[in-house]
Design an enzyme around this catalytic site. Sequence first.
Site, PDB file in Angstrom:
ATOM      1  N   HIS A 136     -13.868  45.115 129.076  1.00  0.00           N
ATOM      2  CA  HIS A 136     -13.579  44.860 127.663  1.00  0.00           C
ATOM      3  C   HIS A 136     -12.841  46.129 127.189  1.00  0.00           C
ATOM      4  CE1 HIS A 136     -13.824  43.509 123.633  1.00  0.00           C
ATOM      5  NE2 HIS A 136     -15.121  43.313 123.495  1.00  0.00           N
ATOM      6  N   ARG A 161     -10.124  35.992 125.941  1.00  0.00           N
ATOM      7  CA  ARG A 161     -11.542  36.238 126.245  1.00  0.00           C
ATOM      8  C   ARG A 161     -12.025  35.061 127.073  1.00  0.00           C
ATOM      9  NH1 ARG A 161     -16.432  38.252 122.486  1.00  0.00           N
ATOM     10  NH2 ARG A 161     -15.306  40.185 122.891  1.00  0.00           N
ATOM     11  N   ARG A 221     -16.021  40.090 116.059  1.00  0.00           N
ATOM     12  CA  ARG A 221     -15.267  41.340 115.865  1.00  0.00           C
ATOM     13  C   ARG A 221     -13.920  41.347 116.569  1.00  0.00           C
ATOM     14  NH1 ARG A 221     -20.637  42.427 115.237  1.00  0.00           N
ATOM     15  NH2 ARG A 221     -20.689  40.701 116.674  1.00  0.00           N
ATOM     16  N   THR A 222     -13.934  41.029 117.864  1.00  0.00           N
ATOM     17  CA  THR A 222     -12.716  41.206 118.667  1.00  0.00           C
ATOM     18  C   THR A 222     -11.624  40.251 118.185  1.00  0.00           C
ATOM     19  OG1 THR A 222     -14.216  41.716 120.473  1.00  0.00           O
ATOM     20  CG2 THR A 222     -11.912  41.377 121.038  1.00  0.00           C
ATOM     21  N   LYS A 244     -10.477  17.879 127.127  1.00  0.00           N
ATOM     22  CA  LYS A 244     -10.125  16.636 127.848  1.00  0.00           C
ATOM     23  C   LYS A 244      -9.959  16.899 129.333  1.00  0.00           C
ATOM     24  CE  LYS A 244      -7.287  15.163 123.911  1.00  0.00           C
ATOM     25  NZ  LYS A 244      -5.876  14.966 123.539  1.00  0.00           N
TER      26      LYS A 244
HETATM   27  N1  ASP Z   1     -19.474  41.750 122.002  1.00  0.00           N
HETATM   28  C1  ASP Z   1     -19.562  42.467 123.251  1.00  0.00           C
HETATM   29  C2  ASP Z   1     -18.966  41.627 124.357  1.00  0.00           C
HETATM   30  O1  ASP Z   1     -18.426  40.577 124.076  1.00  0.00           O
HETATM   31  C3  ASP Z   1     -20.955  42.898 123.537  1.00  0.00           C
HETATM   32  C4  ASP Z   1     -21.989  41.819 123.505  1.00  0.00           C
HETATM   33  O2  ASP Z   1     -21.658  40.640 123.294  1.00  0.00           O
HETATM   34  O3  ASP Z   1     -23.142  42.160 123.707  1.00  0.00           O
HETATM   35  O4  ASP Z   1     -19.013  42.031 125.483  1.00  0.00           O
HETATM   36  N1   CP Z   2     -18.049  43.869 120.365  1.00  0.00           N
HETATM   37  C1   CP Z   2     -17.573  42.620 120.517  1.00  0.00           C
HETATM   38  O1   CP Z   2     -16.796  42.333 121.434  1.00  0.00           O
HETATM   39  O2   CP Z   2     -17.945  41.753 119.542  1.00  0.00           O
HETATM   40  P1   CP Z   2     -17.568  40.196 119.488  1.00  0.00           P
HETATM   41  O3   CP Z   2     -18.216  39.566 120.685  1.00  0.00           O
HETATM   42  O4   CP Z   2     -18.112  39.720 118.190  1.00  0.00           O
HETATM   43  O5   CP Z   2     -16.080  40.098 119.579  1.00  0.00           O
END
Ligand code: ASP
Ligand code: CP
Length: 334
Positions: free
Chosen positions: A132, A104, A54-55, A82
């Site tokens: 987040h 991330r 998603r993100t 590497k």
């Molecule tokens: N997608 C969210 C996160 O990356 C929640 C999860 O992974 O449970 O923090």
């Molecule tokens: N909610 C969320 O962060 O989803 P992803 O980990 O898929 O990005």
Amino acid sequence: MRHLLSIADLSADELVELLDLAESFDEIQHRSIPKVPALRGKTVVMAFFEDSTRTRTSFDLAARRLSADVVNFSVSSSSTKKGESLRDTVETIDAMGVQAIVVRHSSSGAPRQICEWTRASVVNAGDGWHQHPTQALLDCFTIRRRLGGLQGRHIAICGDINHSRVARSDVDAFVKLGARVTLVGPRTLLPDRWDDWGVDVSHDLDEVVSEVDVMYLLRIQQERLGDALFPSIREYRTRWGLTVDRARRLQPEALIMHPGPMNRGVEIDPEVADDGRSVVLDQVAAGVPIRMAVLYRLMGPGQFDDNRATVGDVELAPASGHEPDNKPLAQGVI
Ligand code: ASP
Ligand code: CP
């Protein structure tokens, strides 16, 4: 605003401003050509050192809808493999002249550290257990749209609070916007100290379920768990899962939320995930305008010209040169 690392960086007013800006960007999304040249000539790098669906996708879409160039830095095929350090990686990206890095990382604090090594704006797309912030913004956006606001609303966040950056960001944002928050979960999945979070705590989901306006479920962060912190998945579902039976006791207007990815049959029953009160896909959809708003606030000229289709000196017409849709411009933004 130079970087977005944490909800703590935003005042309640700034938070609301971002939600309002996202409403205007959402309007752009519904145009026949959902693209404006607000960030033309700017480059955004997606540096995801941890998995995401998603993100990552919604930051990518958001940047493209603002006409920024997007570079996807793929850790699995990069020189990180590497042995290149995070610092050298960031300085290498910075040397190419980029304006924003969306990060991330599995280490809490990595985005803050990266700010020291780049002139670009840094956006935290999730760091370890820490924060987040754009998830919290899109959650507030979703609740505000559905319930009209967060002030005085009762929100329960249930599950693996301790390992969750979503819980930490959401609590900060929900409390700032005037909601009452109750954390629910087994003692082993709650933080040792929560007394300065401004929340209540319950160890009994059945006690809370019928009282709340929003039931927010969290995934068990298996990737961050050391020892077993609960007896079994079955036991977890029985005590802490939003089962069909429990969902029947929610108020008819209550919202069911989850940041995704969901583990159906663990923290949420499959039927409940698809219940009419579930706004999980609204949350996903809100991710695009929220991330447009954040990128625009960090990289845009920052001058909002109310009544003309411009932002600063950039004309906000569709990037293809087509005429913009003849819609009234949102007050205060575009
Ligand atoms: N997608 C969210 C996160 O990356 C929640 C999860 O992974 O449970 O923090
Ligand atoms: N909610 C969320 O962060 O989803 P992803 O980990 O898929 O990005």
